[in-house]
Design a protein around this motif. Structure first.
Motif, PDB file in Angstrom:
ATOM      1  N   ALA A 328      19.181  41.981 -20.622  1.00  0.00           N
ATOM      2  CA  ALA A 328      19.902  41.259 -19.567  1.00  0.00           C
ATOM      3  C   ALA A 328      20.491  42.199 -18.519  1.00  0.00           C
ATOM      4  CB  ALA A 328      21.018  40.428 -20.190  1.00  0.00           C
ATOM      5  N   GLU A 329      20.476  43.492 -18.780  1.00  0.00           N
ATOM      6  CA  GLU A 329      21.157  44.419 -17.883  1.00  0.00           C
ATOM      7  C   GLU A 329      20.421  44.624 -16.564  1.00  0.00           C
ATOM      8  OE1 GLU A 329      22.242  47.929 -20.104  1.00  0.00           O
ATOM      9  OE2 GLU A 329      23.284  46.720 -21.617  1.00  0.00           O
ATOM     10  N   GLN A 330      19.104  44.423 -16.551  1.00  0.00           N
ATOM     11  CA  GLN A 330      18.382  44.475 -15.277  1.00  0.00           C
ATOM     12  C   GLN A 330      18.929  43.418 -14.329  1.00  0.00           C
ATOM     13  OE1 GLN A 330      15.862  46.318 -13.925  1.00  0.00           O
ATOM     14  NE2 GLN A 330      15.381  45.007 -12.176  1.00  0.00           N
ATOM     15  N   GLN A 331      18.983  42.181 -14.790  1.00  0.00           N
ATOM     16  CA  GLN A 331      19.489  41.098 -13.940  1.00  0.00           C
ATOM     17  C   GLN A 331      20.971  41.277 -13.646  1.00  0.00           C
ATOM     18  OE1 GLN A 331      18.691  37.114 -15.383  1.00  0.00           O
ATOM     19  NE2 GLN A 331      20.390  36.253 -14.211  1.00  0.00           N
ATOM     20  N   GLY A 332      21.741  41.654 -14.660  1.00  0.00           N
ATOM     21  CA  GLY A 332      23.177  41.790 -14.478  1.00  0.00           C
ATOM     22  C   GLY A 332      23.547  42.859 -13.473  1.00  0.00           C
ATOM     23  N   THR A 333      22.939  44.038 -13.608  1.00  0.00           N
ATOM     24  CA  THR A 333      23.280  45.147 -12.725  1.00  0.00           C
ATOM     25  C   THR A 333      22.665  44.987 -11.342  1.00  0.00           C
ATOM     26  OG1 THR A 333      23.488  46.677 -14.593  1.00  0.00           O
ATOM     27  CG2 THR A 333      23.124  47.651 -12.420  1.00  0.00           C
ATOM     28  N   VAL A 334      21.370  44.774 -11.288  1.00  0.00           N
ATOM     29  CA  VAL A 334      20.694  44.692  -9.989  1.00  0.00           C
ATOM     30  C   VAL A 334      21.169  43.469  -9.213  1.00  0.00           C
ATOM     31  CG1 VAL A 334      18.461  44.544  -8.819  1.00  0.00           C
ATOM     32  CG2 VAL A 334      18.714  45.977 -10.852  1.00  0.00           C
ATOM     33  N   GLY A 335      21.394  42.361  -9.920  1.00  0.00           N
ATOM     34  CA  GLY A 335      21.918  41.177  -9.237  1.00  0.00           C
ATOM     35  C   GLY A 335      23.266  41.445  -8.598  1.00  0.00           C
ATOM     36  N   ALA A 336      24.128  42.155  -9.302  1.00  0.00           N
ATOM     37  CA  ALA A 336      25.457  42.466  -8.764  1.00  0.00           C
ATOM     38  C   ALA A 336      25.365  43.412  -7.578  1.00  0.00           C
ATOM     39  CB  ALA A 336      26.322  43.078  -9.848  1.00  0.00           C
ATOM     40  N   LEU A 337      24.430  44.349  -7.620  1.00  0.00           N
ATOM     41  CA  LEU A 337      24.312  45.338  -6.552  1.00  0.00           C
ATOM     42  C   LEU A 337      23.893  44.725  -5.228  1.00  0.00           C
ATOM     43  CD1 LEU A 337      22.600  48.239  -8.530  1.00  0.00           C
ATOM     44  CD2 LEU A 337      24.961  48.176  -7.698  1.00  0.00           C
ATOM     45  N   GLN A 338      23.292  43.560  -5.273  1.00  0.00           N
ATOM     46  CA  GLN A 338      22.885  42.902  -4.028  1.00  0.00           C
ATOM     47  C   GLN A 338      24.092  42.579  -3.148  1.00  0.00           C
ATOM     48  OE1 GLN A 338      20.403  39.628  -5.257  1.00  0.00           O
ATOM     49  NE2 GLN A 338      18.828  40.985  -6.081  1.00  0.00           N
ATOM     50  N   TYR A 339      25.262  42.470  -3.747  1.00  0.00           N
ATOM     51  CA  TYR A 339      26.487  42.227  -2.992  1.00  0.00           C
ATOM     52  C   TYR A 339      26.714  43.277  -1.911  1.00  0.00           C
ATOM     53  CZ  TYR A 339      31.510  42.504  -2.033  1.00  0.00           C
ATOM     54  OH  TYR A 339      32.724  42.605  -1.409  1.00  0.00           O
ATOM     55  N   TYR A 340      26.284  44.506  -2.190  1.00  0.00           N
ATOM     56  CA  TYR A 340      26.571  45.597  -1.263  1.00  0.00           C
ATOM     57  C   TYR A 340      25.605  45.664  -0.086  1.00  0.00           C
ATOM     58  CZ  TYR A 340      29.699  46.990  -4.990  1.00  0.00           C
ATOM     59  OH  TYR A 340      30.696  46.996  -5.938  1.00  0.00           O
ATOM     60  N   GLY A 341      24.609  44.786  -0.072  1.00  0.00           N
ATOM     61  CA  GLY A 341      23.748  44.670   1.098  1.00  0.00           C
ATOM     62  C   GLY A 341      22.693  45.750   1.244  1.00  0.00           C
ATOM     63  N   VAL A 342      22.371  46.460   0.173  1.00  0.00           N
ATOM     64  CA  VAL A 342      21.332  47.486   0.201  1.00  0.00           C
ATOM     65  C   VAL A 342      20.133  46.964  -0.597  1.00  0.00           C
ATOM     66  CG1 VAL A 342      20.733  49.875  -0.330  1.00  0.00           C
ATOM     67  CG2 VAL A 342      23.077  49.292   0.327  1.00  0.00           C
ATOM     68  N   ASP A 343      18.943  47.081  -0.040  1.00  0.00           N
ATOM     69  CA  ASP A 343      17.731  46.570  -0.673  1.00  0.00           C
ATOM     70  C   ASP A 343      17.524  47.216  -2.041  1.00  0.00           C
ATOM     71  OD1 ASP A 343      15.255  45.509  -1.273  1.00  0.00           O
ATOM     72  OD2 ASP A 343      14.170  46.579   0.305  1.00  0.00           O
ATOM     73  N   THR A 344      17.413  46.380  -3.078  1.00  0.00           N
ATOM     74  CA  THR A 344      17.275  46.875  -4.450  1.00  0.00           C
ATOM     75  C   THR A 344      15.824  46.879  -4.941  1.00  0.00           C
ATOM     76  OG1 THR A 344      17.715  44.646  -5.292  1.00  0.00           O
ATOM     77  CG2 THR A 344      19.610  46.141  -5.075  1.00  0.00           C
ATOM     78  N   THR A 345      14.873  46.707  -4.042  1.00  0.00           N
ATOM     79  CA  THR A 345      13.466  46.679  -4.427  1.00  0.00           C
ATOM     80  C   THR A 345      13.070  47.947  -5.180  1.00  0.00           C
ATOM     81  OG1 THR A 345      12.895  45.315  -2.515  1.00  0.00           O
ATOM     82  CG2 THR A 345      11.106  46.515  -3.568  1.00  0.00           C
ATOM     83  N   GLY A 346      12.410  47.765  -6.291  1.00  0.00           N
ATOM     84  CA  GLY A 346      11.893  48.900  -7.055  1.00  0.00           C
ATOM     85  C   GLY A 346      12.811  49.428  -8.135  1.00  0.00           C
ATOM     86  N   ILE A 347      14.050  48.940  -8.171  1.00  0.00           N
ATOM     87  CA  ILE A 347      14.988  49.441  -9.167  1.00  0.00           C
ATOM     88  C   ILE A 347      14.692  48.825 -10.530  1.00  0.00           C
ATOM     89  CG2 ILE A 347      17.405  49.467  -9.889  1.00  0.00           C
ATOM     90  CD1 ILE A 347      18.181  49.651  -6.973  1.00  0.00           C
ATOM     91  N   ARG A 348      14.685  49.660 -11.555  1.00  0.00           N
ATOM     92  CA  ARG A 348      14.519  49.182 -12.924  1.00  0.00           C
ATOM     93  C   ARG A 348      15.668  49.714 -13.761  1.00  0.00           C
ATOM     94  NH1 ARG A 348       9.925  50.451 -17.551  1.00  0.00           N
ATOM     95  NH2 ARG A 348      10.452  48.675 -18.887  1.00  0.00           N
ATOM     96  N   VAL A 349      16.363  48.804 -14.432  1.00  0.00           N
ATOM     97  CA  VAL A 349      17.515  49.162 -15.263  1.00  0.00           C
ATOM     98  C   VAL A 349      17.250  48.697 -16.692  1.00  0.00           C
ATOM     99  CG1 VAL A 349      19.965  48.716 -15.689  1.00  0.00           C
ATOM    100  CG2 VAL A 349      19.149  49.063 -13.342  1.00  0.00           C
ATOM    101  N   VAL A 350      17.202  49.630 -17.637  1.00  0.00           N
ATOM    102  CA  VAL A 350      17.016  49.257 -19.041  1.00  0.00           C
ATOM    103  C   VAL A 350      18.235  49.597 -19.884  1.00  0.00           C
ATOM    104  CG1 VAL A 350      14.510  49.502 -18.862  1.00  0.00           C
ATOM    105  CG2 VAL A 350      15.890  51.407 -19.732  1.00  0.00           C
ATOM    106  N   ASP A 351      19.167  50.379 -19.320  1.00  0.00           N
ATOM    107  CA  ASP A 351      20.415  50.662 -20.009  1.00  0.00           C
ATOM    108  C   ASP A 351      21.494  50.916 -18.965  1.00  0.00           C
ATOM    109  OD1 ASP A 351      20.233  53.359 -19.143  1.00  0.00           O
ATOM    110  OD2 ASP A 351      19.288  54.017 -21.007  1.00  0.00           O
ATOM    111  N   GLY A 352      22.695  51.218 -19.406  1.00  0.00           N
ATOM    112  CA  GLY A 352      23.774  51.453 -18.466  1.00  0.00           C
ATOM    113  C   GLY A 352      24.106  52.915 -18.251  1.00  0.00           C
ATOM    114  N   SER A 353      23.600  53.776 -19.138  1.00  0.00           N
ATOM    115  CA  SER A 353      23.972  55.194 -19.123  1.00  0.00           C
ATOM    116  C   SER A 353      22.994  56.088 -18.390  1.00  0.00           C
ATOM    117  CB  SER A 353      24.096  55.702 -20.564  1.00  0.00           C
ATOM    118  OG  SER A 353      22.851  55.580 -21.230  1.00  0.00           O
ATOM    119  N   GLY A 354      21.727  55.639 -18.273  1.00  0.00           N
ATOM    120  CA  GLY A 354      20.695  56.489 -17.704  1.00  0.00           C
ATOM    121  C   GLY A 354      19.976  57.317 -18.746  1.00  0.00           C
TER     122      GLY A 354
END
Length: 473
Positions: A328-354
């Motif tokens: 769920a972290e892909q949707q949770g993180t990338v969805g939230a980042l859209q608030y900042y108005g920067v295109d999130t195309t191509g981002i993949r999130v599988v964890d929170g730490s990197g």
């Protein structure tokens, strides 16, 4: 070589404050690398029930500043970092530098290609948490009455800082709540309730259902747990599941929930301990709360704490409605980042730490997000304030980074470090020599050496020297 996103080895009570991570002072190409230690991955845990913790309304009230449109410079761009970017220690190099004042990209190499970021991913994790949760949100651990006589339920709320150390002590996570405080609340509430007159607490149920399984991201090396940087991620744990509650790096167990339950049960004498789920609408007997998210963000970034980053990513996913598992972290993180108005195309999130090689973010995205951080948009001021400073604090302290010629940028680079076995990364904000604010993201990907991070530092210092005159040639 182990995958890790921090090499900080600080122990003892001094680690209770958020202090500088330190990997050693070796400053030579070919310095020794960590030895490989790969064990079989633990079996996936069973997915537990749907989380039912309080859901806050996002508290960011400041409208994000639009990213400036590129404009033509009056300054002649005659300063090049191209030779430094070809340093063989940088391996498969990608990078971007943006003039934060004009929005113009001054330098780019593979800038739009999404690649692994190591701990630089924590910038995305914390930016998402600050929007969805808000800077004042606190993670709650509570105890409620159970279904049976003499039964109470300890309910985890994702607070990995909850401590088993004595009340009033200062564990690794400074300002953390204590199990001792929670136990005292429960005993007082139990004694005051007429329904429990003459009855003692005989059974403790442990409810960790706020996070769903698996508790270990499949792409992580289990050595991270054994060698002490990362625990199995459960909604109920104490001291980040460290063996040593005061140390930065400490062995983590195979059962964080059980460790927390045993520590809590010690306050109640002879009781049985089992696993389960709290009854709906049960009476609350006690609750303790973490430091606010703004503080947790700073504690996450300064020494690159994997445990806090994973907790923030998971709670962000839950509160945003994405779910309570790693997936769920892909949707949770990338969805939230859209608030900042920067295109999130191509981002993949599988964890929170990197920690995973499977995360992917374009350097160009980070340079644009850091413009928002520089402007302290929304609640991003907490993120800016938590960034390590070159030659001074956290994972960029002088004991390990920005030495030699790179020291000329001392104090002028606010950036997040990253390190896994397959890459060193560095991204953030440069207050250039000529006064120009720059944002940057540099990735050195491949079979890294100790010299790789020093090459990154040198390249960053070169960009600081160039400022607005930086060219792409």
């Amino acid at each position: 070589m182990r995958r890790r996103t921090t090499r900080a080895m600080i122990g003892g009570a001094a680690a209770a404050a958020v202090v500088a991570g330190c990997w050693g002072a070796a400053h030579a190409l070919g310095a020794p690398q960590p030895s490989s230690s790969i064990a079989a991955r633990p079996a996936a845990d069973v997915v537990t029930s749907t989380p039912a913790m309080p859901v806050p309304t996002p508290t960011s009230t400041v409208t994000p500043t639009p990213t400036p449109k590129p404009t033509v410079h009056a300054v002649a761009r005659t300063c090049s970092i191209a030779a430094a970017a070809r340093d063989p220690r940088l391996l498969a190099f990608q990078g971007a530098v943006l003039n934060a004042r004009t929005g113009q990209q001054l330098f780019g190499r593979g800038a739009t290609k999404a690649s692994r970021t190591a701990s630089v991913l924590k910038v995305l994790t914390t930016a998402a948490a600050l929007h969805v949760l808000g800077p004042d949100y606190r993670l709650t651990t509570k105890v409620v009455a159970g279904k049976a006589p003499g039964e109470i339920v300890l309910v985890g709320g994702g607070d990995v800082t909850l401590s088993r150390t004595p009340a009033g002590s200062t564990p690794y996570y400074s300002g953390a709540p204590h199990l001792a405080t929670l136990a005292a609340q429960v005993k007082a509430a139990w004694a005051k309730d007429p329904a429990h007159r003459g009855q003692r607490i005989t059974r403790i149920v442990l409810d960790s259902s706020y996070f769903g399984g698996p508790s270990w991201q499949p792409s992580w090396d289990v050595a991270e747990r054994i060698q002490g940087t990362t625990p199995k991620m459960t909604a109920l744990m104490v001291d980040g599941d460290r063996d040593n509650a005061y140390a930065t790096v400490s062995h983590r167990s195979t059962d964080p929930v059980g460790r927390a339950g045993s520590a809590f049960a010690s306050y109640f004498g002879s009781v049985s301990v089992t696993r389960g789920v709290a009854p709906s609408g049960a009476k609350v007997l006690g609750a303790v709360h973490s430091q606010p998210v703004s503080t947790l963000v700073k504690q996450t970034l300064i020494v690159s704490d994997n445990t806090l980053a994973e907790a923030l990513a998971r709670v962000t996913a839950i509160v945003s409605g994405a779910g309570n598992t790693f997936s769920a972290e892909q949707q949770g993180t990338v969805g939230a980042l859209q608030y900042y108005g920067v295109d999130t195309t191509g981002i993949r999130v599988v964890d929170g730490s990197g920690l995973s090689n499977d995360n992917a973010v374009p350097p160009d995205y980070l340079t644009k997000l850091f413009v928002k951080v520089l402007h302290r948009d929304g609640a991003l001021g907490a993120l800016y304030d938590g960034l390590p400073i070159a030659g001074r604090t956290g994972s960029l302290s002088y004991s390990d980074r920005f030495q030699g010629a790179a020291a000329r940028a001392d104090g002028q680079v606010h950036a997040k470090t990253g390190w896994i076995d397959t890459g060193y990364t560095l991204a953030g904000i440069i207050h250039a020599k000529d006064g120009t604010p720059l944002t940057f993201a540099f990735y050195a990907l491949g079979h890294i050496s100790e010299g790789t991070k020093y090459a990154l530092d040198g390249l960053t210092a070169d960009a600081w020297e160039c400022g607005a005159k930086l060219s792409n040639g």
